[in-house]
Scaffold this motif. Structure first.
Motif, PDB file in Angstrom:
ATOM      1  N   HIS A   5      84.779  60.502  67.157  1.00 61.54           N
ATOM      2  CA  HIS A   5      84.217  61.901  66.910  1.00 61.54           C
ATOM      3  C   HIS A   5      84.471  62.798  67.966  1.00 61.54           C
ATOM      4  O   HIS A   5      84.495  62.368  69.096  1.00 61.54           O
ATOM      5  CB  HIS A   5      82.885  61.467  66.529  1.00 61.54           C
ATOM      6  CG  HIS A   5      82.485  60.510  65.794  1.00 61.54           C
ATOM      7  ND1 HIS A   5      82.655  60.700  64.452  1.00 61.54           N
ATOM      8  CD2 HIS A   5      82.531  59.370  65.968  1.00 61.54           C
ATOM      9  CE1 HIS A   5      82.372  59.551  63.953  1.00 61.54           C
ATOM     10  NE2 HIS A   5      82.179  58.620  64.573  1.00 61.54           N
ATOM     11  N   TYR A   7      84.010  66.605  69.542  1.00 60.58           N
ATOM     12  CA  TYR A   7      82.986  67.575  69.936  1.00 60.58           C
ATOM     13  C   TYR A   7      83.769  68.598  70.987  1.00 60.58           C
ATOM     14  O   TYR A   7      83.748  68.152  72.165  1.00 60.58           O
ATOM     15  CB  TYR A   7      81.374  67.258  70.401  1.00 60.58           C
ATOM     16  CG  TYR A   7      80.613  68.350  70.329  1.00 60.58           C
ATOM     17  CD1 TYR A   7      79.591  68.625  69.626  1.00 60.58           C
ATOM     18  CD2 TYR A   7      80.659  69.293  71.416  1.00 60.58           C
ATOM     19  CE1 TYR A   7      78.782  69.710  69.605  1.00 60.58           C
ATOM     20  CE2 TYR A   7      79.970  70.372  71.509  1.00 60.58           C
ATOM     21  CZ  TYR A   7      78.862  70.532  70.837  1.00 60.58           C
ATOM     22  OH  TYR A   7      77.997  71.454  70.861  1.00 60.58           O
ATOM     23  N   TYR A  36      73.772  74.202  70.981  1.00 64.47           N
ATOM     24  CA  TYR A  36      74.965  73.942  69.918  1.00 64.47           C
ATOM     25  C   TYR A  36      75.045  72.508  69.583  1.00 64.47           C
ATOM     26  O   TYR A  36      75.986  71.936  69.050  1.00 64.47           O
ATOM     27  CB  TYR A  36      76.132  74.486  70.400  1.00 64.47           C
ATOM     28  CG  TYR A  36      76.271  76.132  70.705  1.00 64.47           C
ATOM     29  CD1 TYR A  36      76.314  76.855  69.645  1.00 64.47           C
ATOM     30  CD2 TYR A  36      76.029  76.263  71.993  1.00 64.47           C
ATOM     31  CE1 TYR A  36      75.969  78.352  69.829  1.00 64.47           C
ATOM     32  CE2 TYR A  36      75.846  77.735  72.238  1.00 64.47           C
ATOM     33  CZ  TYR A  36      76.041  78.832  71.257  1.00 64.47           C
ATOM     34  OH  TYR A  36      75.710  79.956  71.448  1.00 64.47           O
ATOM     35  N   TYR A  38      74.859  69.763  71.112  1.00 58.85           N
ATOM     36  CA  TYR A  38      75.708  68.902  72.138  1.00 58.85           C
ATOM     37  C   TYR A  38      74.835  67.543  72.476  1.00 58.85           C
ATOM     38  O   TYR A  38      75.304  66.430  72.255  1.00 58.85           O
ATOM     39  CB  TYR A  38      76.085  69.764  73.302  1.00 58.85           C
ATOM     40  CG  TYR A  38      76.982  68.867  74.146  1.00 58.85           C
ATOM     41  CD1 TYR A  38      77.997  68.415  73.977  1.00 58.85           C
ATOM     42  CD2 TYR A  38      76.631  68.278  75.490  1.00 58.85           C
ATOM     43  CE1 TYR A  38      79.057  67.672  74.774  1.00 58.85           C
ATOM     44  CE2 TYR A  38      77.081  67.454  76.223  1.00 58.85           C
ATOM     45  CZ  TYR A  38      78.330  67.051  76.005  1.00 58.85           C
ATOM     46  OH  TYR A  38      79.279  66.339  76.697  1.00 58.85           O
ATOM     47  N   PHE A  41      74.394  65.151  69.771  1.00 54.11           N
ATOM     48  CA  PHE A  41      76.134  64.541  69.432  1.00 54.11           C
ATOM     49  C   PHE A  41      75.977  63.603  70.465  1.00 54.11           C
ATOM     50  O   PHE A  41      76.527  62.441  70.014  1.00 54.11           O
ATOM     51  CB  PHE A  41      77.101  65.656  69.660  1.00 54.11           C
ATOM     52  CG  PHE A  41      78.458  65.027  69.461  1.00 54.11           C
ATOM     53  CD1 PHE A  41      78.992  65.063  68.110  1.00 54.11           C
ATOM     54  CD2 PHE A  41      79.006  64.853  70.638  1.00 54.11           C
ATOM     55  CE1 PHE A  41      80.327  64.291  68.116  1.00 54.11           C
ATOM     56  CE2 PHE A  41      80.319  64.140  70.529  1.00 54.11           C
ATOM     57  CZ  PHE A  41      80.928  63.855  69.259  1.00 54.11           C
ATOM     58  N   TYR A 113      82.653  59.315  71.530  1.00 52.60           N
ATOM     59  CA  TYR A 113      83.004  60.585  71.717  1.00 52.60           C
ATOM     60  C   TYR A 113      84.550  60.721  72.385  1.00 52.60           C
ATOM     61  O   TYR A 113      84.780  60.128  73.348  1.00 52.60           O
ATOM     62  CB  TYR A 113      82.053  61.004  72.586  1.00 52.60           C
ATOM     63  CG  TYR A 113      81.956  62.471  73.000  1.00 52.60           C
ATOM     64  CD1 TYR A 113      83.058  63.566  72.736  1.00 52.60           C
ATOM     65  CD2 TYR A 113      80.931  62.777  73.857  1.00 52.60           C
ATOM     66  CE1 TYR A 113      82.862  64.795  73.292  1.00 52.60           C
ATOM     67  CE2 TYR A 113      80.992  64.220  74.746  1.00 52.60           C
ATOM     68  CZ  TYR A 113      82.198  65.186  74.375  1.00 52.60           C
ATOM     69  OH  TYR A 113      82.122  66.038  74.670  1.00 52.60           O
ATOM     70  N   ASP A 115      87.366  62.968  74.089  1.00 57.88           N
ATOM     71  CA  ASP A 115      87.530  64.286  74.550  1.00 57.88           C
ATOM     72  C   ASP A 115      88.826  64.427  75.177  1.00 57.88           C
ATOM     73  O   ASP A 115      89.189  63.691  75.821  1.00 57.88           O
ATOM     74  CB  ASP A 115      86.377  64.136  75.619  1.00 57.88           C
ATOM     75  CG  ASP A 115      85.841  65.829  75.850  1.00 57.88           C
ATOM     76  OD1 ASP A 115      86.289  66.426  75.158  1.00 57.88           O
ATOM     77  OD2 ASP A 115      85.063  65.776  76.790  1.00 57.88           O
ATOM     78  N   LEU A 132      85.777  66.101  63.457  1.00 55.38           N
ATOM     79  CA  LEU A 132      85.782  67.294  64.648  1.00 55.38           C
ATOM     80  C   LEU A 132      84.591  68.142  64.372  1.00 55.38           C
ATOM     81  O   LEU A 132      84.754  68.793  63.511  1.00 55.38           O
ATOM     82  CB  LEU A 132      87.084  67.909  64.471  1.00 55.38           C
ATOM     83  CG  LEU A 132      88.411  66.849  64.754  1.00 55.38           C
ATOM     84  CD1 LEU A 132      89.005  66.866  63.246  1.00 55.38           C
ATOM     85  CD2 LEU A 132      89.398  67.398  65.702  1.00 55.38           C
ATOM     86  N   ILE A 133      84.087  68.244  65.619  1.00 53.84           N
ATOM     87  CA  ILE A 133      83.135  69.333  65.571  1.00 53.84           C
ATOM     88  C   ILE A 133      83.831  70.597  66.486  1.00 53.84           C
ATOM     89  O   ILE A 133      83.876  70.050  67.711  1.00 53.84           O
ATOM     90  CB  ILE A 133      81.727  69.145  65.993  1.00 53.84           C
ATOM     91  CG1 ILE A 133      81.006  68.128  65.076  1.00 53.84           C
ATOM     92  CG2 ILE A 133      80.778  70.406  66.240  1.00 53.84           C
ATOM     93  CD1 ILE A 133      79.681  67.585  65.536  1.00 53.84           C
ATOM     94  N   THR A 135      83.564  74.278  68.224  1.00 63.21           N
ATOM     95  CA  THR A 135      82.811  75.476  68.431  1.00 63.21           C
ATOM     96  C   THR A 135      83.826  76.514  68.926  1.00 63.21           C
ATOM     97  O   THR A 135      84.477  76.442  69.964  1.00 63.21           O
ATOM     98  CB  THR A 135      81.884  75.402  69.372  1.00 63.21           C
ATOM     99  OG1 THR A 135      81.113  74.137  68.989  1.00 63.21           O
ATOM    100  CG2 THR A 135      80.962  76.603  69.244  1.00 63.21           C
ATOM    101  N   GLN A 171      80.599  77.231  64.695  1.00 65.65           N
ATOM    102  CA  GLN A 171      80.796  75.688  64.695  1.00 65.65           C
ATOM    103  C   GLN A 171      81.126  75.306  63.414  1.00 65.65           C
ATOM    104  O   GLN A 171      80.392  75.534  62.595  1.00 65.65           O
ATOM    105  CB  GLN A 171      79.469  75.425  65.463  1.00 65.65           C
ATOM    106  CG  GLN A 171      79.874  73.774  65.556  1.00 65.65           C
ATOM    107  CD  GLN A 171      78.591  73.133  66.288  1.00 65.65           C
ATOM    108  OE1 GLN A 171      77.476  73.119  65.580  1.00 65.65           O
ATOM    109  NE2 GLN A 171      78.460  72.978  67.468  1.00 65.65           N
ATOM    110  N   ARG A 173      82.315  71.852  61.375  1.00 67.32           N
ATOM    111  CA  ARG A 173      82.674  70.352  61.438  1.00 67.32           C
ATOM    112  C   ARG A 173      83.766  70.101  60.365  1.00 67.32           C
ATOM    113  O   ARG A 173      83.703  70.537  59.113  1.00 67.32           O
ATOM    114  CB  ARG A 173      81.435  69.749  60.806  1.00 67.32           C
ATOM    115  CG  ARG A 173      81.632  68.062  61.214  1.00 67.32           C
ATOM    116  CD  ARG A 173      80.377  67.216  61.829  1.00 67.32           C
ATOM    117  NE  ARG A 173      79.297  67.375  60.628  1.00 67.32           N
ATOM    118  CZ  ARG A 173      79.172  66.124  59.907  1.00 67.32           C
ATOM    119  NH1 ARG A 173      80.245  65.211  59.926  1.00 67.32           N
ATOM    120  NH2 ARG A 173      78.401  66.347  58.837  1.00 67.32           N
TER     121      ARG A 173
END
Ligand SMILES: NC(=O)c1ccc[n+]([C@@H]2O[C@H](COP(=O)([O-])OP(=O)(O)OC[C@H]3O[C@@H](n4cnc5c(N)ncnc54)[C@H](OP(=O)(O)O)[C@@H]3O)[C@@H](O)[C@H]2O)c1
Length: 182
Positions: A5, A7, A36, A38, A41, A113, A115, A132-133, A135, A171, A173
């Motif tokens: 996932h 973020y 937001y 976070y 998440f 997560y 990144d 995917l989230i 922002t 934001q 998703r």
């Protein structure tokens, strides 16, 4: 099996950092009294897999910001590049995306997560990203490190939801349809 996932925050023109890695543009926006989503998440994942570029940007953060174990994907770093104080929380893994995922799944990680831009692109190419989230901040940087790069074929995503905040942050998703490779 672990699911991945994303973020991540981007500029309106799709950058996650300046060319030199700078993140100053993420700061100085109106306070909105929430984060937001976070924290929620992060609470929902078992660990974080990040690219070497992302690790190098956060390595010297004090205090260490992650409440979950971190695997750094890198073919060039070793544990000698990880500060001693982080050896219990951070591990370096040189494998391909599927090998990394198999390793963390063995540890019982169900939700990962993911990144970093280039690392995320590699997982996306392998069809290993679930959602995917993103922002989007209302700023143009003109240049920098892109969230997305070239794809071998179009990747259609399913839009799940979008929230527009008073700060101007938007934001969204997106889900990656099962088995999609880019
Ligand atoms: N805006 C945000 O929300 C946000 C979030 C995260 C990060 N960032 C910023 O984004 C920048 C880092 O992103 P990035 O895209 O430059 O780097 P990245 O995705 O974090 O890291 C890329 C590195 O990961 C390693 N890697 C291991 N396996 C890989 C694979 N299969 N495919 C590709 N790379 C692999 C490689 O390092 P080796 O050469 O060592 O193998 C590669 O150079 C930093 O400046 C960070 O501050 C911003």
């Amino acid at each position: 099996v672990s699911t991945c996932h994303v973020y991540i925050a981007t500029s309106l023109d799709g950058y996650i950092a300046r060319s030199d890695g700078g993140l100053d543009w993420l700061e100085g926006w109106p306070e909105v009294g929430h984060d937001y989503g976070y924290r929620a998440f992060v609470d929902g994942v078992d660990g974080i897999v990040m690219g070497r570029g992302t690790f190098e940007a956060v390595r010297d953060f004090n205090p260490w910001p992650y409440a979950r174990p971190v695997v750094v994907a890198s073919r060039t770093l070793t544990m000698a590049d990880v500060p001693l104080a982080l050896h219990r929380q951070v591990e370096v893994h040189a494998g391909q995306p599927r090998v990394i995922l198999a390793a963390v799944a063995q540890r019982g990680w169900q939700r990962v997560y993911l990144d970093g831009g280039r690392l995320m692109q590699a997982f996306l190419r392998e069809g290993l990203v679930e959602d995917l989230i993103i922002t989007r901040l209302p700023i143009l940087l003109g240049a920098g490190r892109a969230l997305f790069g070239e794809v071998l074929q179009d990747v259609r995503l399913l839009h799940v939801e979008t929230t527009a905040y008073a700060s101007g942050f938007v934001q969204s998703r997106y889900r990656v349809p099962a088995g999609r490779r880019s």
